[in-house]
Design a protein around this motif. Structure first.
Motif, PDB file in Angstrom:
ATOM      1  N   ILE A  67      29.510  30.294  41.776  1.00 42.33           N
ATOM      2  CA  ILE A  67      29.194  31.614  42.312  1.00 42.33           C
ATOM      3  C   ILE A  67      28.653  32.500  41.193  1.00 42.33           C
ATOM      4  O   ILE A  67      29.220  32.578  40.101  1.00 42.33           O
ATOM      5  N   ASN A  68      27.549  33.168  41.461  1.00 43.00           N
ATOM      6  CA  ASN A  68      26.920  34.058  40.489  1.00 43.00           C
ATOM      7  C   ASN A  68      26.922  35.476  41.051  1.00 43.00           C
ATOM      8  O   ASN A  68      26.330  35.740  42.097  1.00 43.00           O
ATOM      9  N   PHE A  69      27.587  36.384  40.355  1.00 44.14           N
ATOM     10  CA  PHE A  69      27.669  37.766  40.800  1.00 44.14           C
ATOM     11  C   PHE A  69      26.672  38.671  40.073  1.00 44.14           C
ATOM     12  O   PHE A  69      26.770  39.901  40.185  1.00 44.14           O
ATOM     13  N   THR A  70      25.741  38.097  39.349  1.00 47.98           N
ATOM     14  CA  THR A  70      24.827  38.896  38.537  1.00 47.98           C
ATOM     15  C   THR A  70      24.128  39.966  39.362  1.00 47.98           C
ATOM     16  O   THR A  70      23.458  39.676  40.362  1.00 47.98           O
ATOM     17  N   GLY A  71      24.296  41.221  38.946  1.00 47.15           N
ATOM     18  CA  GLY A  71      23.651  42.339  39.599  1.00 47.15           C
ATOM     19  C   GLY A  71      24.262  42.758  40.917  1.00 47.15           C
ATOM     20  O   GLY A  71      23.781  43.713  41.550  1.00 47.15           O
ATOM     21  N   LYS A  72      25.338  42.106  41.349  1.00 40.15           N
ATOM     22  CA  LYS A  72      25.954  42.392  42.644  1.00 40.15           C
ATOM     23  C   LYS A  72      27.071  43.422  42.496  1.00 40.15           C
ATOM     24  O   LYS A  72      27.782  43.456  41.495  1.00 40.15           O
ATOM     25  N   LYS A  73      27.223  44.246  43.544  1.00 42.66           N
ATOM     26  CA  LYS A  73      28.303  45.222  43.576  1.00 42.66           C
ATOM     27  C   LYS A  73      29.527  44.583  44.232  1.00 42.66           C
ATOM     28  O   LYS A  73      29.445  44.101  45.364  1.00 42.66           O
ATOM     29  N   LEU A  87      37.024  37.852  36.171  1.00 45.20           N
ATOM     30  CA  LEU A  87      36.111  36.714  36.219  1.00 45.20           C
ATOM     31  C   LEU A  87      34.802  37.106  36.912  1.00 45.20           C
ATOM     32  O   LEU A  87      33.720  36.718  36.457  1.00 45.20           O
ATOM     33  N   ALA A  88      34.882  37.874  37.993  1.00 49.33           N
ATOM     34  CA  ALA A  88      33.673  38.313  38.688  1.00 49.33           C
ATOM     35  C   ALA A  88      32.786  39.146  37.774  1.00 49.33           C
ATOM     36  O   ALA A  88      31.553  39.036  37.815  1.00 49.33           O
ATOM     37  N   ALA A  89      33.400  39.962  36.923  1.00 46.54           N
ATOM     38  CA  ALA A  89      32.624  40.760  35.972  1.00 46.54           C
ATOM     39  C   ALA A  89      31.978  39.870  34.909  1.00 46.54           C
ATOM     40  O   ALA A  89      30.811  40.059  34.545  1.00 46.54           O
ATOM     41  N   VAL A  95      31.825  45.458  38.983  1.00 49.57           N
ATOM     42  CA  VAL A  95      33.089  45.260  39.686  1.00 49.57           C
ATOM     43  C   VAL A  95      33.945  46.519  39.663  1.00 49.57           C
ATOM     44  O   VAL A  95      34.212  47.089  38.597  1.00 49.57           O
ATOM     45  N   THR A  96      34.370  46.940  40.848  1.00 46.23           N
ATOM     46  CA  THR A  96      35.373  47.988  40.983  1.00 46.23           C
ATOM     47  C   THR A  96      36.703  47.319  41.287  1.00 46.23           C
ATOM     48  O   THR A  96      36.852  46.639  42.303  1.00 46.23           O
ATOM     49  N   ILE A 144      33.480  41.671  48.675  1.00 47.66           N
ATOM     50  CA  ILE A 144      34.834  42.201  48.658  1.00 47.66           C
ATOM     51  C   ILE A 144      35.761  41.034  48.361  1.00 47.66           C
ATOM     52  O   ILE A 144      35.679  39.988  49.015  1.00 47.66           O
ATOM     53  N   LEU A 145      36.627  41.187  47.374  1.00 42.12           N
ATOM     54  CA  LEU A 145      37.521  40.113  46.954  1.00 42.12           C
ATOM     55  C   LEU A 145      38.974  40.518  47.151  1.00 42.12           C
ATOM     56  O   LEU A 145      39.345  41.683  46.969  1.00 42.12           O
ATOM     57  N   GLY A 146      39.808  39.550  47.499  1.00 46.37           N
ATOM     58  CA  GLY A 146      41.242  39.783  47.603  1.00 46.37           C
ATOM     59  C   GLY A 146      41.997  38.483  47.476  1.00 46.37           C
ATOM     60  O   GLY A 146      41.612  37.483  48.085  1.00 46.37           O
ATOM     61  N   SER A 147      43.065  38.482  46.687  1.00 48.77           N
ATOM     62  CA  SER A 147      43.875  37.273  46.532  1.00 48.77           C
ATOM     63  C   SER A 147      45.347  37.604  46.676  1.00 48.77           C
ATOM     64  O   SER A 147      45.866  38.484  45.990  1.00 48.77           O
ATOM     65  N   ASP A 148      45.995  36.928  47.614  1.00 45.66           N
ATOM     66  CA  ASP A 148      47.408  37.129  47.936  1.00 45.66           C
ATOM     67  C   ASP A 148      47.715  38.593  48.235  1.00 45.66           C
ATOM     68  O   ASP A 148      48.743  39.139  47.817  1.00 45.66           O
TER      69      ASP A 148
END
Length: 231
Positions: A67-73, A87-89, A95-96, A144-148
């Motif tokens: 997964i590549n988050f380059t330039g993504k909000k 990791l996403a950053a 990343v917020t 949008i990310l969420g874990s547990d």
């Protein structure tokens, strides 16, 4: 699909004793990045002071799928230690990272340890109380990310309200959860979420009830599909 969890030096923890808290540090490796994650053990952070299998599973999924988050909000809900958002950053995202106010210091510490200073402008750390101040955020997110974060049936209506708002402009949601009958999370994922989101299982940890979901919001009016009761 299966995920193998690999934790470096998981049996050895460096413990630093400060004037107010005890910090345990664990080392992980994802996508060729070596992360050192601090956990504020006696700072009254509860579940937020742990790195859960669901968080590790989501990081491993990013690694496996490249997964590549380059330039993504990107916005992460319930960041806790911040391992997923960090990791996403590192993978290029803006990343917020969000959580309850008392957890933010732990997140800030891990960001300062793991994110190079030249990249730190791409990380924002903010308090977010689901169902309360989510409308203070501009919902123009790609992911949008969420874990547990599916841990208590009491917060499920507020979580759904927040997810629907933040995903209003077509964000892709990655939600990694350990399914526990005791808190109703299987029913939440299998029966409740599909009313509001297109849900797909994209990964799971072999031998554990940890599942990674990929979701997008279903476009409906509030009259057609009202939110679940908060009572």
């Amino acid at each position: 699909m299966t995920t193998t969890v690999r934790v470096l030096e998981s049996s050895e923890e460096d413990v630093r004793r400060g004037p107010e808290i005890i910090i345990h540090e664990n080392k992980y490796e994802f996508c060729r990045y070596n992360l050192k994650i601090s956990r504020f053990i006696n700072a009254n952070l509860g579940f937020s002071a742990h790195v859960w299998d669901a968080g590790v599973a989501l990081c491993r999924y990013f690694e496996k799928e490249k997964i590549n988050f380059t330039g993504k909000k990107v916005i992460e809900l319930g960041s806790g230690t911040g391992i997923v958002g960090i990791l996403a950053a590192l993978l290029g995202g803006y990343v917020t990272m969000t959580d309850k106010p008392k957890v933010l210091k732990q997140i800030e510490t891990n960001v300062s340890i793991n994110i190079p200073s030249v990249c730190r402008h791409r990380v924002n750390i903010r308090p977010l109380m689901w169902g309360e101040n989510h409308t203070n955020f501009n919902p123009a997110y790609d992911f949008i990310l969420g874990s547990d974060i599916v841990y208590s049936s009491v917060v499920y209506p507020a979580l759904i309200e927040t997810l629907r708002y933040l995903a209003d402009q077509g964000a892709t949601i990655y939600l990694s959860s350990e399914l526990r009958k005791s808190n109703g999370s299987p029913d939440f994922h299998n029966n409740l979420l599909p009313h509001y989101f297109n849900c797909q299982v994209v990964d799971r940890i072999e031998g554990k009830d940890v599942v990674v979901y990929k979701m997008t919001k279903i476009a409906t009016t509030s009259e057609e599909d009202p939110l679940p009761s908060k009572e």
